[in-house]
Design a protein around this motif. Structure first.
Motif, PDB file in Angstrom:
ATOM      1  N   GLN A   3      42.007  30.750  39.524  1.00 37.67           N
ATOM      2  CA  GLN A   3      41.022  32.630  39.036  1.00 37.67           C
ATOM      3  C   GLN A   3      42.459  33.509  39.218  1.00 37.67           C
ATOM      4  O   GLN A   3      42.268  34.535  38.684  1.00 37.67           O
ATOM      5  N   ASP A  34      33.688  29.998  39.429  1.00 42.23           N
ATOM      6  CA  ASP A  34      33.955  30.841  38.558  1.00 42.23           C
ATOM      7  C   ASP A  34      32.940  31.929  38.315  1.00 42.23           C
ATOM      8  O   ASP A  34      33.096  32.685  37.584  1.00 42.23           O
ATOM      9  N   ALA A  35      31.746  31.202  38.586  1.00 41.48           N
ATOM     10  CA  ALA A  35      30.654  32.409  38.370  1.00 41.48           C
ATOM     11  C   ALA A  35      30.465  33.519  39.476  1.00 41.48           C
ATOM     12  O   ALA A  35      30.082  34.435  39.231  1.00 41.48           O
ATOM     13  N   GLU A  46      33.049  36.028  37.899  1.00 38.71           N
ATOM     14  CA  GLU A  46      32.146  37.179  36.683  1.00 38.71           C
ATOM     15  C   GLU A  46      31.568  38.133  37.793  1.00 38.71           C
ATOM     16  O   GLU A  46      31.430  39.429  37.669  1.00 38.71           O
ATOM     17  N   VAL A 101      41.791  37.285  37.722  1.00 38.27           N
ATOM     18  CA  VAL A 101      41.286  38.353  37.506  1.00 38.27           C
ATOM     19  C   VAL A 101      42.091  39.850  38.351  1.00 38.27           C
ATOM     20  O   VAL A 101      41.458  40.634  38.010  1.00 38.27           O
ATOM     21  N   GLN A 117      32.970  40.663  39.854  1.00 40.06           N
ATOM     22  CA  GLN A 117      33.996  41.802  38.933  1.00 40.06           C
ATOM     23  C   GLN A 117      32.992  43.184  38.077  1.00 40.06           C
ATOM     24  O   GLN A 117      32.700  43.519  38.530  1.00 40.06           O
ATOM     25  N   LYS A 118      31.640  42.402  38.282  1.00 38.27           N
ATOM     26  CA  LYS A 118      30.751  42.956  37.434  1.00 38.27           C
ATOM     27  C   LYS A 118      30.269  43.992  39.160  1.00 38.27           C
ATOM     28  O   LYS A 118      29.758  45.355  38.753  1.00 38.27           O
ATOM     29  N   TRP A 129      42.146  42.039  34.959  1.00 37.36           N
ATOM     30  CA  TRP A 129      41.205  43.096  34.783  1.00 37.36           C
ATOM     31  C   TRP A 129      40.933  44.015  36.333  1.00 37.36           C
ATOM     32  O   TRP A 129      40.550  45.156  35.934  1.00 37.36           O
TER      33      TRP A 129
END
Length: 283
Positions: A83, A124-125, A128, A87, A131-132, A90
């Motif tokens: 990933q 994967d989770a 995410e 990432v 990032q948040k 981002w």
């Protein structure tokens, strides 16, 4: 005749004495000039040494900054694996929007990912959520006028069960709140996994800090945030320049290692001879 000869001798002697006096004056003048020239030369030499030393110090700091950044990138790639490229895109965009360095954003992302995956979240989770949380850390820091690294530390502690760290941000993530969140997700608190508890805390934090969401970008033009952006640009320039200098420093370091190895080998060869000499003296 003798009188004339004597007069001539005296006249020549006087002229010679005057000549010697002039010569001495000239010599002293030349000595002073030489001293001044020598002093000027020494001053310029000192300036040259100082300039060279300052340049070396600056170059070393630039290379160190680049090295730190590259270490961050290396960990980032390891933590995110397949990933990493997505990432990273981002991270670059977020860093620019928030006025933060790429190193800071990537380091924060790596830290959260490295925390969440061992807890039990799937990569994967976890990516995410990371990032948040990274965006939230920037927003909370801007909203509360705090250092981003302090907010990151508080968020990390809260995810692993330390509810006190989030009270200053108006977020309640104590045991009772986590239990209610788990029940709302149809999860039995008694059998909930560490990953499910961490995700419940994350939801609580995100929901209870909504007032700060987007603050870093929305207030990017404020004085404090502009200062942060200036520091960010300076750090990015240091990294870029350091990356250009790093190959030369690596070559120099390699030569140093080779040279020190040769010195060590020479020392090892000399030790037996000194031991024999010592034995001969004692005998």
């Amino acid at each position: 005749m003798s009188v004339k000869a004597g007069s001539a001798f005296i006249e020549m002697f006087l002229k010679s004495d005057k000549l010697s006096a002039e010569t001495r004056k000239m010599t002293r003048s030349m000595t002073r000039v030489a001293g001044i020239v020598s002093g000027v030369g020494a001053a310029f030499a000192a300036i040259g040494v100082a300039a060279a030393t300052a340049s070396a110090v600056i170059a070393t700091k630039l290379v160190r900054a680049a090295g730190d950044f590259n270490e961050t990138v290396s960990k980032f790639k390891t933590v995110f694996g397949d990933q990493a490229d997505d990432v990273r895109k981002w991270a670059d965009t977020t860093a620019q929007e928030m006025g933060r360095t790429r190193k800071e954003v990537m380091g924060t992302l790596s830290g959260f990912q490295d925390l969440l995956v061992p807890i039990g979240l799937m990569p994967d989770a976890a990516a995410e959520v990371s990032q948040k949380l990274t965006a939230l850390a920037g927003d909370l820091a801007s909203f509360n006028n705090m250092r981003t690294e302090d907010v990151v530390r508080d968020l990390s502690s809260a995810l692993t069960g330390s509810s006190e760290t989030m009270k200053k941000y108006g977020a309640i993530v104590d045991a009772a709140a986590v239990k209610s969140e788990l029940l709302a997700q149809s999860i039995d608190p008694k059998t909930a996994t560490n990953a499910q508890k961490a995700y419940a805390r994350f939801n609580l934090i995100l929901r209870n800090t909504s007032a700060a969401h987007g603050d870093a970008v929305n207030t990017a033009g404020s004085y404090n945030n502009l200062l942060k952006s200036m520091r960010t640009e300076f750090e990015e320039i240091k990294v870029d320049l350091g990356n250009k200098l790093e190959p030369a420093f690596e070559s120099f370091a390699e030569l140093g290692v080779i040279g020190l190895g040769q010195v060590r080998d020479a020392r090892n060869e000399m030790v037996p001879h000194f031991e024999k000499l010592d034995d001969a003296v004692i005998a």
